[in-house]
Write a protein that holds these residues in place. Structure first.
Motif, PDB file in Angstrom:
ATOM      1  N   VAL A  93       0.719  -1.297  -0.303  1.00 27.69           N
ATOM      2  CA  VAL A  93       0.064   0.172   0.169  1.00 27.69           C
ATOM      3  C   VAL A  93       0.982   1.375   0.244  1.00 27.69           C
ATOM      4  O   VAL A  93       1.654   1.413   0.730  1.00 27.69           O
ATOM      5  N   TYR A  94       0.823   1.946  -0.593  1.00 29.64           N
ATOM      6  CA  TYR A  94       1.382   3.244  -1.104  1.00 29.64           C
ATOM      7  C   TYR A  94       1.046   4.941  -0.065  1.00 29.64           C
ATOM      8  O   TYR A  94       0.475   4.858   0.074  1.00 29.64           O
ATOM      9  N   LEU A  95       1.417   4.763   0.834  1.00 33.21           N
ATOM     10  CA  LEU A  95       1.050   5.753   2.047  1.00 33.21           C
ATOM     11  C   LEU A  95       1.001   6.789   1.393  1.00 33.21           C
ATOM     12  O   LEU A  95       0.074   7.754   2.286  1.00 33.21           O
ATOM     13  N   ASP A  96       1.951   7.071   0.597  1.00 33.84           N
ATOM     14  CA  ASP A  96       1.738   9.226   0.477  1.00 33.84           C
ATOM     15  C   ASP A  96       0.723   8.648  -0.646  1.00 33.84           C
ATOM     16  O   ASP A  96      -0.288  10.320  -0.399  1.00 33.84           O
ATOM     17  N   THR A  97       0.078   8.536  -1.774  1.00 31.97           N
ATOM     18  CA  THR A  97      -0.525   8.144  -2.233  1.00 31.97           C
ATOM     19  C   THR A  97      -2.176   8.442  -1.522  1.00 31.97           C
ATOM     20  O   THR A  97      -2.847   9.223  -1.651  1.00 31.97           O
ATOM     21  N   LEU A  98      -1.877   7.345  -0.243  1.00 31.61           N
ATOM     22  CA  LEU A  98      -2.935   7.471   0.362  1.00 31.61           C
ATOM     23  C   LEU A  98      -3.902   8.087   0.772  1.00 31.61           C
ATOM     24  O   LEU A  98      -4.722   8.696   1.674  1.00 31.61           O
ATOM     25  N   ILE A  99      -2.605   9.061   1.446  1.00 33.60           N
ATOM     26  CA  ILE A  99      -2.223   9.922   2.523  1.00 33.60           C
ATOM     27  C   ILE A  99      -2.808  11.400   1.730  1.00 33.60           C
ATOM     28  O   ILE A  99      -4.181  12.240   1.842  1.00 33.60           O
ATOM     29  N   LYS A 100      -2.226  11.987   1.054  1.00 31.02           N
ATOM     30  CA  LYS A 100      -3.212  12.721  -0.127  1.00 31.02           C
ATOM     31  C   LYS A 100      -4.803  12.426  -0.168  1.00 31.02           C
ATOM     32  O   LYS A 100      -5.003  13.133  -0.513  1.00 31.02           O
ATOM     33  N   ILE A 101      -5.304  11.044  -0.763  1.00 33.47           N
ATOM     34  CA  ILE A 101      -6.056  10.790  -1.125  1.00 33.47           C
ATOM     35  C   ILE A 101      -7.146  11.267   0.196  1.00 33.47           C
ATOM     36  O   ILE A 101      -7.955  11.990   0.010  1.00 33.47           O
ATOM     37  N   VAL A 102      -6.966  11.089   1.467  1.00 32.90           N
ATOM     38  CA  VAL A 102      -7.398  11.473   3.078  1.00 32.90           C
ATOM     39  C   VAL A 102      -7.313  12.725   2.574  1.00 32.90           C
ATOM     40  O   VAL A 102      -8.455  13.273   3.243  1.00 32.90           O
ATOM     41  N   GLU A 103      -6.176  13.551   2.455  1.00 36.01           N
ATOM     42  CA  GLU A 103      -6.160  14.878   2.170  1.00 36.01           C
ATOM     43  C   GLU A 103      -7.497  15.297   2.144  1.00 36.01           C
ATOM     44  O   GLU A 103      -8.127  16.616   2.047  1.00 36.01           O
ATOM     45  N   SER A 104      -7.652  15.182   0.306  1.00 35.77           N
ATOM     46  CA  SER A 104      -8.349  15.570  -0.173  1.00 35.77           C
ATOM     47  C   SER A 104      -9.653  15.559   0.050  1.00 35.77           C
ATOM     48  O   SER A 104     -10.311  16.666  -0.293  1.00 35.77           O
TER      49      SER A 104
END
Length: 314
Positions: free
Chosen positions: A117-128
């Motif tokens: 799981v690519y956490l940097d992408t997941l964090i960006k999505i949740v922030e969005s």
């Protein structure tokens, strides 16, 4: 044979998005009596397809390639659980984010199978997810104030005529965003796993989304268009315009954000200006609870199902 099952799941989820998303594009217009449900359906089908073809690949790449390392089992479980979640929520008359259901399902399944799981992408999505409805709320307040100042100088009949046109145009923008963002979120995994091409996925997905809207979306139209606060044409324009702009910005950035919650953010902003007492907080609490529960529940369910499949082989 197993390759067919994710395709079936994709068909279900495209249908499910349609059952929820006519309300996003034209719920306010329908609630204000500006456009009929039938005409809204025709516009939705055309613009969803255009959005998926022209701009959908940004979000497809984020969800299908940059979030988790996919395999067939992850794809199958995630899309099936997402589809069921969206259909059930729609049947309960509660707007739900298909993005949250899909992202939660993908991450839960991937973790359970030990996939990356690519956490940097997941964090960006949740922030969005957090920024987009808040941004829509504040933009709705700004637009309301600006347009109120402008319209004070115009005759009432001209204001009403202009607003009716603008509200439908806003709905068309959001319908376009539905294809470029909402549907693209569902298309991303099957496209990047190689089951179908982007063009094939866009054609089939747009048709199924339209069919889902035709059969089931009238229930959610009532909640978004009339349930949260009383909307006239002017209030509806401000709420919908802010949501359309927010979703379009995040679509350009490749972030899968919820049209449903951007619309709701805009409606709340307008409702605050009209008076806090006009907002139905009981319904709003249910929607916020759904915003939190959807990704968490799909994550847990997919993680548990995947674990049950994995354990016999350990």
């Amino acid at each position: 044979m197993l390759d067919i099952i994710p395709l079936i799941a994709y068909i279900l989820i495209a249908f499910s998005i349609g059952s929820n998303d006519t309300s996003n594009a034209f719920g306010i217009s329908i609630g204000a009596g500006i456009i009929t449900f039938r005409r809204a359906l025709y516009l939705l089908g055309i613009l969803v397809f255009i959005g998926a073809i022209l701009q959908g690949r940004n979000v497809m790449k984020t969800v299908g390639k940059e979030l988790v390392a996919l395999n067939l089992e992850i794809l199958l479980i995630a899309l099936l659980i997402s589809a069921i979640t969206i259909i059930v929520s729609n049947w309960k008359r509660l707007p739900v984010s298909s993005h949250q259901a899909i992202i939660g399902s993908l991450v839960g399944s991937a973790l359970s199978f030990g996939s990356k799981v690519y956490l940097d992408t997941l964090i960006k999505i949740v922030e969005s997810w957090i920024i987009s409805p808040i941004g829509s709320l504040f933009l709705a307040v700004l637009v309301y104030k600006i347009m109120e100042t402008i319209f004070r100088r115009l005759p009432l009949f001209k204001v009403e005529r202009i607003l009716r046109i603008l509200l439908v145009l806003n709905g068309m923008i959001i319908a376009y965003n539905t294809g470029a963002n909402e549907l693209a979120t569902a298309l991303g995994p099957i496209v990047y796993y190689g089951i179908v091409t982007p063009i094939q996925a866009s054609i089939i997905g747009s048709a199924l989304l339209w069919f889902g809207a035709f059969l089931l979306s009238g229930r959610v139209v009532e909640t978004v268009g009339k349930g949260i606060t009383s909307l006239d044409a002017f209030s509806g324009f401000c709420a919908q315009f802010s949501a359309g702009i927010c979703v379009l910005i995040f679509t350009t950035l490749g972030m899968p954000v919820s049209t449903t919650y951007c619309i709701i953010g805009g409606i709340i902003g307008v409702g605050m200006l009209k008076g806090v007492e006009t907002i139905k907080f009981s319904l709003l609490r249910r929607i916020i609870l759904s915003w939190i529960a959807t990704p968490l529940s799909t994550f847990v369910i997919c993680y548990a199902i995947a674990k049950m499949l994995v354990l016999p082989y350990i």
